[in-house]
Design an enzyme around this catalytic site. Structure first.
Site, PDB file in Angstrom:
ATOM      1  N   CYS A   9     -24.948   6.622  10.821  1.00 31.39           N
ATOM      2  CA  CYS A   9     -24.131   7.014  11.942  1.00 31.39           C
ATOM      3  C   CYS A   9     -23.404   5.895  12.699  1.00 31.39           C
ATOM      4  O   CYS A   9     -23.449   4.744  12.333  1.00 31.39           O
ATOM      5  CB  CYS A   9     -25.015   7.784  12.902  1.00 31.39           C
ATOM      6  SG  CYS A   9     -26.360   8.626  12.093  1.00 31.39           S
ATOM      7  N   ARG A  34     -18.208   6.719   9.796  1.00 29.84           N
ATOM      8  CA  ARG A  34     -19.622   6.385   9.603  1.00 29.84           C
ATOM      9  C   ARG A  34     -20.496   7.623   9.442  1.00 29.84           C
ATOM     10  O   ARG A  34     -21.665   7.528   9.059  1.00 29.84           O
ATOM     11  CB  ARG A  34     -20.150   5.585  10.813  1.00 29.84           C
ATOM     12  CG  ARG A  34     -19.462   4.286  11.074  1.00 29.84           C
ATOM     13  CD  ARG A  34     -19.821   3.254  10.048  1.00 29.84           C
ATOM     14  NE  ARG A  34     -21.249   3.059   9.910  1.00 29.84           N
ATOM     15  CZ  ARG A  34     -21.912   2.006  10.325  1.00 29.84           C
ATOM     16  NH1 ARG A  34     -21.290   1.035  10.931  1.00 29.84           N
ATOM     17  NH2 ARG A  34     -23.211   1.888  10.123  1.00 29.84           N
ATOM     18  N   TRP A  81     -24.653  11.053  10.650  1.00 29.76           N
ATOM     19  CA  TRP A  81     -24.687  11.380   9.218  1.00 29.76           C
ATOM     20  C   TRP A  81     -26.149  11.686   8.931  1.00 29.76           C
ATOM     21  O   TRP A  81     -27.000  10.777   8.943  1.00 29.76           O
ATOM     22  CB  TRP A  81     -24.210  10.176   8.413  1.00 29.76           C
ATOM     23  CG  TRP A  81     -24.098  10.394   6.941  1.00 29.76           C
ATOM     24  CD1 TRP A  81     -23.011  10.837   6.249  1.00 29.76           C
ATOM     25  CD2 TRP A  81     -25.113  10.150   5.951  1.00 29.76           C
ATOM     26  NE1 TRP A  81     -23.286  10.888   4.904  1.00 29.76           N
ATOM     27  CE2 TRP A  81     -24.566  10.478   4.687  1.00 29.76           C
ATOM     28  CE3 TRP A  81     -26.439   9.706   5.999  1.00 29.76           C
ATOM     29  CZ2 TRP A  81     -25.285  10.356   3.495  1.00 29.76           C
ATOM     30  CZ3 TRP A  81     -27.149   9.594   4.810  1.00 29.76           C
ATOM     31  CH2 TRP A  81     -26.565   9.921   3.578  1.00 29.76           C
ATOM     32  N   ASN A 107     -29.667   4.821  15.719  1.00 30.72           N
ATOM     33  CA  ASN A 107     -29.481   4.794  14.261  1.00 30.72           C
ATOM     34  C   ASN A 107     -30.744   4.209  13.648  1.00 30.72           C
ATOM     35  O   ASN A 107     -31.294   3.241  14.170  1.00 30.72           O
ATOM     36  CB  ASN A 107     -28.323   3.872  13.866  1.00 30.72           C
ATOM     37  CG  ASN A 107     -26.985   4.470  14.191  1.00 30.72           C
ATOM     38  OD1 ASN A 107     -26.892   5.636  14.553  1.00 30.72           O
ATOM     39  ND2 ASN A 107     -25.940   3.668  14.072  1.00 30.72           N
ATOM     40  N   GLY A 108     -31.161   4.737  12.516  1.00 34.69           N
ATOM     41  CA  GLY A 108     -32.333   4.184  11.840  1.00 34.69           C
ATOM     42  C   GLY A 108     -33.422   5.229  11.706  1.00 34.69           C
ATOM     43  O   GLY A 108     -33.182   6.426  11.874  1.00 34.69           O
ATOM     44  N   GLU A 494     -15.436   2.659 -12.156  1.00 38.00           N
ATOM     45  CA  GLU A 494     -14.844   2.779 -10.816  1.00 38.00           C
ATOM     46  C   GLU A 494     -13.898   3.985 -10.758  1.00 38.00           C
ATOM     47  O   GLU A 494     -13.886   4.724  -9.769  1.00 38.00           O
ATOM     48  CB  GLU A 494     -14.118   1.470 -10.464  1.00 38.00           C
ATOM     49  CG  GLU A 494     -13.360   1.472  -9.148  1.00 38.00           C
ATOM     50  CD  GLU A 494     -14.230   1.649  -7.902  1.00 38.00           C
ATOM     51  OE1 GLU A 494     -15.463   1.767  -8.028  1.00 38.00           O
ATOM     52  OE2 GLU A 494     -13.663   1.716  -6.811  1.00 38.00           O
ATOM     53  N   LYS A 498     -14.499   6.895  -8.114  1.00 41.94           N
ATOM     54  CA  LYS A 498     -13.478   7.288  -7.125  1.00 41.94           C
ATOM     55  C   LYS A 498     -13.176   8.769  -7.260  1.00 41.94           C
ATOM     56  O   LYS A 498     -13.108   9.488  -6.277  1.00 41.94           O
ATOM     57  CB  LYS A 498     -12.173   6.505  -7.324  1.00 41.94           C
ATOM     58  CG  LYS A 498     -12.120   5.075  -6.880  1.00 41.94           C
ATOM     59  CD  LYS A 498     -12.205   4.843  -5.404  1.00 41.94           C
ATOM     60  CE  LYS A 498     -13.638   4.674  -4.996  1.00 41.94           C
ATOM     61  NZ  LYS A 498     -14.140   3.358  -4.802  1.00 41.94           N
ATOM     62  N   GLU A 501     -16.105  11.034  -6.063  1.00 40.57           N
ATOM     63  CA  GLU A 501     -16.456  11.022  -4.642  1.00 40.57           C
ATOM     64  C   GLU A 501     -15.397  11.656  -3.748  1.00 40.57           C
ATOM     65  O   GLU A 501     -15.745  12.257  -2.738  1.00 40.57           O
ATOM     66  CB  GLU A 501     -16.863   9.629  -4.144  1.00 40.57           C
ATOM     67  CG  GLU A 501     -15.773   8.619  -4.071  1.00 40.57           C
ATOM     68  CD  GLU A 501     -16.283   7.255  -3.615  1.00 40.57           C
ATOM     69  OE1 GLU A 501     -17.234   7.187  -2.845  1.00 40.57           O
ATOM     70  OE2 GLU A 501     -15.698   6.249  -4.047  1.00 40.57           O
ATOM     71  N   HIS A 517     -21.318   7.986 -29.016  1.00 40.47           N
ATOM     72  CA  HIS A 517     -22.768   8.118 -29.131  1.00 40.47           C
ATOM     73  C   HIS A 517     -23.330   9.144 -28.154  1.00 40.47           C
ATOM     74  O   HIS A 517     -24.454   8.985 -27.672  1.00 40.47           O
ATOM     75  CB  HIS A 517     -23.420   6.748 -28.934  1.00 40.47           C
ATOM     76  CG  HIS A 517     -22.943   5.739 -29.923  1.00 40.47           C
ATOM     77  ND1 HIS A 517     -23.419   5.672 -31.212  1.00 40.47           N
ATOM     78  CD2 HIS A 517     -21.967   4.789 -29.837  1.00 40.47           C
ATOM     79  CE1 HIS A 517     -22.781   4.714 -31.866  1.00 40.47           C
ATOM     80  NE2 HIS A 517     -21.889   4.170 -31.047  1.00 40.47           N
ATOM     81  N   LYS A 616     -19.595   5.824   5.236  1.00 41.40           N
ATOM     82  CA  LYS A 616     -19.005   4.550   4.838  1.00 41.40           C
ATOM     83  C   LYS A 616     -20.051   3.475   4.576  1.00 41.40           C
ATOM     84  O   LYS A 616     -19.933   2.700   3.652  1.00 41.40           O
ATOM     85  CB  LYS A 616     -18.029   4.092   5.917  1.00 41.40           C
ATOM     86  CG  LYS A 616     -17.278   2.813   5.597  1.00 41.40           C
ATOM     87  CD  LYS A 616     -16.329   3.001   4.449  1.00 41.40           C
ATOM     88  CE  LYS A 616     -15.624   1.723   4.043  1.00 41.40           C
ATOM     89  NZ  LYS A 616     -15.096   1.834   2.666  1.00 41.40           N
TER      90      LYS A 616
END
Ligand code: F6R
Length: 621
Positions: A9, A34, A81, A107-108, A494, A498, A501, A517, A616
């Protein structure tokens, strides 16, 4: 069963001579990247708390605040979040203590919150939510009630509560009895103070307050600060003095605006020429044959003793580590290992004694990366960090490092930070290579290629309309494979990351030949393949793989270098990019996959800057 409603957050706080609400709401809007599950504010207005919390986007909170008249010159705010449990108004911050004396944003994770809660329940405290943060608010009230009256009573009760708790916190607390004072503290979750004139700010991240002040003080772990409009003081939790280090942010508020782009992600994609220039600025030797880095704090002699490099990171930054592995092994001939930070921290892998450990983190706050760094330090290894955020925890905890200077990255999907990380990896390969077997001439060519890179990236960006049209054709697919060989394999990863997400399309990245394979079983007309095929010397190999998937009816999009026009015969859509020094091909090839993912997400109507379930900066395990 009780859940821990941990949060990673965003936090904002204000104490000063202006109305707090607007400052808090502006700050939360900037912090929304965030976390965007719920948001809330609390102010002290005429000696009484005013608290407002809303589920969903900050916009909901702003609409609700506009319908009330919330006054007050001091306040705290939070955007959440959720990591465990449901998103609800009750679980939104700020949380108040049972008698309404304290309000807290946190936060935490408070690990011993269950036993603490039982203890408080046995003493008559009651709880509205099941959050660990509300337990902390009540624990502060419990200690406040026991404390003798004194000027420091508020501060002392927060200190005592924090002595008791195990876990992590970045927090800001208000007390109704101390309406001109805010207490903040940190342990493993970032908190910084912004110093204004007649006003003070608190934030978990500088973007929330940069429009008000660029004078910043970062709190260290286990430090606690008291803020009033005119002053602040910082001590350790045990009341030891702290050397306060003030620093000035090296970016401005305009850098954190969208500047007419529809999304931050698009703006940040287009900022890459400038971000690459910034990553390189002042980092070439006078004879332009090698790179130089002021922050490594290692002599050439020490660097020559290094036998092995270990790179740790998470997500996109981990993919940048994979590119670093290809480049450093090729150009500097030093063996490189890459580990997910979250795996390294618990794996106890045997490391050669002359190993140098690098971590890469855009935010400099990712908890797993931080933990990997600490584990490497505990084992006595020298640690270096590549980070974007100046003064971030990882930057401060490492023995040295390299700042990216990419400017703030607000879009949740990392773009400009990734290419800047690869650019720094290429410069490291050059620097370490020139200490070993790379010749002066090769060094000159390498530097020249780096110097040309921003202009080359502009040329690739100029193809955005073409890439948008290609993306439209594939936007409604359910699956996609990204394939590439050697240093293009990480770019395939990547591309897949991208795409998944931000567009929620299932996608995977594989080494092009490895596709045979297993993943080949997925291939059909419904699963297009995106080839990254810029390397001339293995072009024929890539074409062979393209033909294998085409014969299974896959549609193919390819990125190839100018001069490889023949690829057009084998694919449905070809994106040609300038042919550059092989070390820089991964950067050039990244641009089309970023734009492709962006436009696909746009055609699918996704919330590009705030993809579902993501945040983020991941400051929980
Ligand atoms: C993906 C993305 C994440 C981050 C990861 C590490 O687009 O942004 O995968 O790369 O969470 O973050 P930092 O670099 O801040 O440590």
């Amino acid at each position: 069963m009780l859940f821990i409603y941990a949060s990673m957050c965003g936090i904002i706080g204000y104490v000063g001579n202006k109305s707090a609400v607007q400052i808090l709401l502006d700050g939360l809007t900037r912090l929304e990247y965030r976390g965007y599950d719920s948001a809330g504010i609390a102010t002290i207005d005429n000696g009484q708390f005013r608290v407002l919390r809303k589920v969903g986007r900050v916009e909901n909170l702003i609409n609700a605040a506009n319908q009330r008249n919330i006054g007050g010159y001091i306040g705290i705010g939070h955007t959440r979040w959720a990591t465990h449990g449901v998103v609800s108004e009750k679980n939104a911050h700020p949380h108040c203590s049972v008698h309404g004396l304290f309000s807290i944003v946190h936060n935490g994770v408070i690990e011993n919150y269950e036993s603490t809660k039982e203890f408080l329940l046995s003493r008559g405290f009651t709880f509205e939510s099941e959050t660990d943060s509300e337990v902390l608010a009540n624990l502060i009230e419990y200690h406040f009630n026991k404390e003798q009256d004194s000027e420091n009573k508020f501060l002392k009760s927060v200190q005592k509560a924090l002595f008791h708790v195990r876990g992590t916190y970045g927090l800001a607390v208000l007390c109704e009895d101390y309406p001109g004072e805010m207490i903040v503290a940190r342990k493993s979750s970032p908190i910084l103070l912004g110093i204004g004139s007649g006003e003070m700010f608190v934030a978990s991240d500088a973007s929330a307050i940069v429009q008000h002040t660029r004078d910043i003080v970062y709190l260290n772990d286990r430090e606690i600060a008291r803020l009033t409009p005119l002053d602040f003081s910082i001590t350790t939790l045990h009341n030891e003095n702290v050397d306060v280090v003030k620093c000035e942010l090296d970016w401005h508020v305009e850098d954190a605006n969208r500047e007419g782009y529809e999304h931050y992600m698009l703006k940040e994609i287009f900022e890459q020429p400038r971000a690459l220039e910034n990553a390189m600025r002042g980092r070439f030797s006078d004879d332009l044959s090698t790179a130089k880095f002021g922050g490594l704090r290692m002599t050439t002699r020490e660097l020559r003793q290094v036998d092995r490099l270990l790179f740790c990171a998470c997500g996109t930054a981990w993919i940048a580590c994979l590119v670093a592995e290809y480049l450093i092994e090729k150009y500097a001939r030093i063996p490189v290992e890459v580990e997910y930070a979250s795996e390294f921290r618990y794996r106890n892998s045997p490391l050669d004694k002359n190993t140098l450990v690098f971590v890469i983190s855009q935010s400099g706050e990712t908890l797993d990366t931080m933990a990997a760094l600490q584990e490497a330090k505990r084992k006595g290894f020298r640690t270096l960090a590549i980070t974007n955020v100046v003064g971030s925890t990882i930057a401060r905890e490492s023995d040295g490092g390299i700042y990216q200077h990419s400017g703030p990255e607000i879009g949740v999907a990392s773009t400009k930070a990734f290419t800047a990380q690869i650019c720094i990896a290429a410069m490291l390969a050059l620097y370490l290579g020139r200490m070993r077997d790379m010749s002066f001439e090769e060094g000159i060519l390498f530097v020249k290629a780096l110097d040309d890179l921003p202009g080359i990236i502009e040329r690739v960006l100029a193809q955005s309309e073409k890439i948008e049209k290609i993306a439209e054709k594939y936007a409604q697919c359910d699956d996609m494979l990204f394939l590439g060989r050697q240093a293009m394999f990480p770019i395939a990863l990547e591309g897949a990351l991208k795409l998944k997400e931000i567009s929620y399309m299932h996608s995977e990245g594989y080494p092009a030949a490895e596709m045979k394979h297993g993943p080949i079983a997925l291939i059909s007309e419904k699963c297009p393949c995106f080839f990254l095929a810029t390397q001339g010397h293995i072009l024929a190999k890539n074409i062979a793989n393209i033909q294998e998937v085409r014969s299974r009816h896959a549609r193919v999009i390819a990125v190839a270098a100018e001069g490889s026009e023949l690829v057009d015969k084998f694919v449905d859509d070809l994106i040609l990019v300038p042919d550059v020094h092989p070390a820089l091909q991964p950067i050039v090839a990244t641009i089309p996959v970023q734009l492709f993912a962006y436009y696909i997400a746009k055609f699918r109507g996704c919330d590009i800057d705030k993809p579902r379930n993501l945040a983020k900066s991941v400051t929980v395990e």
